[in-house]
Scaffold this motif. Structure first.
Motif, PDB file in Angstrom:
ATOM      1  N   UNK A   1       0.864  -1.184   0.000  1.00  0.00           N
ATOM      2  CA  UNK A   1       0.000   0.000   0.000  1.00  0.00           C
ATOM      3  C   UNK A   1       0.897   1.230   0.000  1.00  0.00           C
ATOM      4  N   UNK A   2       0.669   2.116  -0.962  1.00  0.00           N
ATOM      5  CA  UNK A   2       1.519   3.289  -1.114  1.00  0.00           C
ATOM      6  C   UNK A   2       0.698   4.564  -0.976  1.00  0.00           C
ATOM      7  N   UNK A   3       0.996   5.341   0.069  1.00  0.00           N
ATOM      8  CA  UNK A   3       0.425   6.684   0.255  1.00  0.00           C
ATOM      9  C   UNK A   3      -1.097   6.706   0.092  1.00  0.00           C
ATOM     10  N   UNK A   4      -1.755   5.772   0.729  1.00  0.00           N
ATOM     11  CA  UNK A   4      -3.215   5.649   0.615  1.00  0.00           C
ATOM     12  C   UNK A   4      -3.916   6.737   1.415  1.00  0.00           C
ATOM     13  N   UNK A   5      -4.879   7.400   0.793  1.00  0.00           N
ATOM     14  CA  UNK A   5      -5.762   8.349   1.468  1.00  0.00           C
ATOM     15  C   UNK A   5      -7.202   8.010   1.127  1.00  0.00           C
ATOM     16  N   UNK A   6      -8.036   7.918   2.157  1.00  0.00           N
ATOM     17  CA  UNK A   6      -9.438   7.538   1.990  1.00  0.00           C
ATOM     18  C   UNK A   6     -10.312   8.602   2.639  1.00  0.00           C
ATOM     19  N   UNK A   7     -11.351   9.037   1.946  1.00  0.00           N
ATOM     20  CA  UNK A   7     -12.286  10.028   2.486  1.00  0.00           C
ATOM     21  C   UNK A   7     -13.711   9.539   2.322  1.00  0.00           C
ATOM     22  N   UNK A   8     -14.572  10.015   3.203  1.00  0.00           N
ATOM     23  CA  UNK A   8     -16.010   9.785   3.087  1.00  0.00           C
ATOM     24  C   UNK A   8     -16.665  11.134   2.786  1.00  0.00           C
ATOM     25  N   UNK A   9     -17.598  11.118   1.856  1.00  0.00           N
ATOM     26  CA  UNK A   9     -18.232  12.351   1.405  1.00  0.00           C
ATOM     27  C   UNK A   9     -19.665  12.397   1.914  1.00  0.00           C
TER      28      UNK A   9
ATOM     29  N   UNK B   1      -8.477   8.402   6.371  1.00  0.00           N
ATOM     30  CA  UNK B   1      -7.111   7.875   6.374  1.00  0.00           C
ATOM     31  C   UNK B   1      -6.258   8.767   5.488  1.00  0.00           C
ATOM     32  N   UNK B   2      -5.042   9.090   5.972  1.00  0.00           N
ATOM     33  CA  UNK B   2      -4.170   9.980   5.206  1.00  0.00           C
ATOM     34  C   UNK B   2      -2.769   9.378   5.101  1.00  0.00           C
ATOM     35  N   UNK B   3      -2.277   9.294   3.867  1.00  0.00           N
ATOM     36  CA  UNK B   3      -0.873   8.949   3.604  1.00  0.00           C
ATOM     37  C   UNK B   3      -0.464   7.662   4.318  1.00  0.00           C
ATOM     38  N   UNK B   4      -1.247   6.595   4.110  1.00  0.00           N
ATOM     39  CA  UNK B   4      -0.978   5.316   4.769  1.00  0.00           C
ATOM     40  C   UNK B   4      -0.175   4.420   3.832  1.00  0.00           C
ATOM     41  N   UNK B   5       0.916   3.852   4.338  1.00  0.00           N
ATOM     42  CA  UNK B   5       1.743   2.938   3.548  1.00  0.00           C
ATOM     43  C   UNK B   5       2.037   1.687   4.368  1.00  0.00           C
ATOM     44  N   UNK B   6       2.112   0.546   3.668  1.00  0.00           N
ATOM     45  CA  UNK B   6       2.346  -0.737   4.344  1.00  0.00           C
ATOM     46  C   UNK B   6       2.875  -1.733   3.328  1.00  0.00           C
TER      47      UNK B   6
END
Length: 552
Positions: A17-25, A34-39
């Motif tokens: 996972x590279x620089x994942x950002x997730x938003x709810x609208x 979630x902001x800038x998640x990497x694993x």
């Protein structure tokens, strides 16, 4: 059409996972969860995600499954599974992937099980759909995996509907369903929440054996740090949608560097200690709402080592040690080297309010030889002629103990030991078969809840195991709480009821829009912790007031 990632034997990572950002609208706008998640997760490896509720752990798992709902969206980043980006994979590809290559154990088993289908039919779908097995073969595999997860009488479980088995059994069925396809990646969202410690140990050992034998990679999401210690090689600590510390389990557990990670460990009770010699130290304050994160460090308003001008100066990067592709440690704190080894001021040991056996304290609850039996009627023809048509299930047998005022009594044991049955007898949801249950000197053991006074009902309250079975989905939280306040006569005036509900929500550290309006002093304190100086409260024509403040 995008193809499903093929089965490959590669030495590279299984999941990246590279620089994942997730938003709810929502109607109120974008909520960044979630902001800038990497694993990076390699074959056969186990990684843990830990943190408070609302930190974004489950959102990461849902993003991997591409199951964010109608208002959830991946706004940035990549999710590579066996080298193929899952973001944007079409519906057909996702159907073939979910449950086969990637499986998930959900936090709420009743949300994962279909109430209109038997357990056997639901389990058999997995090998039939993903493995091409016949129905007979699928049922045989389902029966075997139910035995693996320590469920007694698999034949009965296969024929049962979800509501006919207990919460712990439902949890084990969901785990069995995830294990049926022998997935390459197994996501576990609080997999042992409803299980007692003996069953939990067996399930953890089973999942670990399957991982070692098949190379299945594990992503554990849990509040239970002990579970992470037993199952994972690396751990990512999340706070407010970001990873604040990552590293090997041994290093993070032995020497946590981020103040939040240290706070989590201070909330864990240790064997051999008690509340007086080593009181639990909760993290002060509460998690910020995603759309109201403070400037700089998200943990700043709750941190004992916060330094104005340093910790609130823009985004805080995840600082990595080493130059390799997989650094040994990473921490999102600009002062971690300054506070490493430092501790917050220790509170003096608390003296107990009263000795547990202090005879000066009056007895509130006294149970003497209480028994609870459930009759089971056999209406078969043979039982009718033999006059042996009634048997008894002994849920509670000769319980005797007492509880004094200001004393806390723990009742522990495996699932099925009768703990919840006894609680139901005390509450009046069941009645005792024999013996007495005296509350404030009055025997309530044989008195059902319908025959109890309002005062007795108000004085005895219970927190049930499953909140979904307690809360009415057709009413708002505020309305349900206000109903209780009015019904027991605590408050009757509408404004007083609203104030009472707001105080109760604050007491359990819930930030609810439209709750109790804070005082000016409370706003000053909150803003001061965030590095702002309070100016004034500006009333508006709506129920919302505008708080004016300026940065120091």
């Amino acid at each position: 059409m995008d193809a499903v990632p093929s089965e490959t034997t590669t030495s590279g990572p299984l999941l990246e996972i590279r620089n994942l950002s997730v938003s709810y609208f929502t109607r109120a706008g974008e909520v960044p969860a979630v902001r800038d998640f990497s694993l990076t997760l390699h074959p056969g490896e186990g990684i843990g995600l830990v943190g408070e509720s609302g930190c974004g752990k489950s959102t990461v798992a849902m993003a991997i499954m591409q199951y964010l709902g109608g208002n959830g969206r991946i706004v940035a980043g990549e999710i590579l599974f066996k080298g193929r980006d899952l973001v944007g994979l079409d519906a057909g590809g996702l159907r073939r992937l979910r449950g086969g290559e990637i499986a998930m154990v959900y936090q709420e088993p009743m949300a994962a099980l279909n109430p209109s289908m038997t357990i056997g039919k639901q389990l058999a779908e997995v090998p039939v759909y993903h493995g091409g097995a016949s129905r007979a073969e699928a049922l045989g595999r389902a029966r075997d995996v139910l035995a693996d997860v320590r469920l007694p009488d698999p034949e009965r479980i296969l024929a049962a509907y979800p509501h006919q088995i207990s919460g712990g059994q439902q949890q084990r069925v969901v785990i069995a369903m995830a294990l049926l396809s022998r997935p390459s990646l197994l996501l576990l969202d609080e997999p042992t929440t409803a299980l007692d410690v003996t069953i939990e140990a067996g399930i953890v050992e089973l999942i670990r054996d399957i991982s070692e034998n098949t190379g299945t990679s594990l992503l554990y999401i849990s509040h239970n740090l002990g579970l992470i210690l037993e199952t994972c090689s690396r751990v990512n600590v999340m706070y407010s949608g970001e990873v604040v510390e990552e590293g090997s389990v041994a290093e993070v557990f032995e020497n946590p560097r981020h103040p939040y990670t240290r706070g989590l460990f201070q909330c864990i009770p240790l064997p051999g200690t008690d509340k007086t010699t080593r009181p639990l130290k909760p993290i002060r304050g509460q998690l910020p709402l995603p759309q109201e994160r403070p400037p700089g460090c998200n943990f700043g308003p709750r941190c004992d080592h916060f330094a104005a001008g340093t910790c609130d100066g823009g985004g805080i990067p995840l600082e990595a040690e080493g130059n390799g592709e997989a650094p040994a440690r990473s921490v999102r704190c600009v002062r971690w080297q300054d506070v490493d080894g430092a501790t917050a001021p220790e509170e003096p040991p608390r003296a107990p309010a009263s000795a547990p056996d202090d005879p000066a304290e009056e007895i509130v609850l006294e149970v003497e030889n209480m028994r609870k039996y459930y009759p089971v009627h056999d209406r078969s023809l043979g039982a009718l002629f033999s006059r042996s048509g009634t048997r008894y299930v002994k849920a509670n047998e000769a319980l005797t103990f007492s509880v004094r005022r200001r004393e806390t009594l723990a009742i522990v044991g495996e699932s099925g030991c009768g703990k919840s049955t006894f609680a139901k007898v005390v509450m009046g949801l069941e009645t005792a078969s024999e013996g007495s249950v005296r509350f404030n000197g009055e025997d309530l053991g044989m008195r059902p809840v319908q025959r109890r006074t309002r005062k007795q009902l108000a004085s005895l309250q219970m927190i049930f195991q499953d909140p979904d079975d307690t809360l009415n989905p057709s009413h708002s939280i505020g309305r349900q709480m206000a109903r209780v306040v009015r019904r027991f006569g605590t408050e009757s005036d509408a404004h007083a009821v609203r104030e009472r509900v707001g105080k109760l929500l604050d007491l359990v550290m819930l930030l609810i829009p439209g709750g109790r309006e804070r005082t000016e002093d409370e706003y000053r304190t909150l803003l001061d912790k965030a590095g702002f100086e309070f100016s004034r409260i500006v009333p508006t024509s709506t129920e919302i007031s505008v708080i004016e403040a300026r940065k120091r």
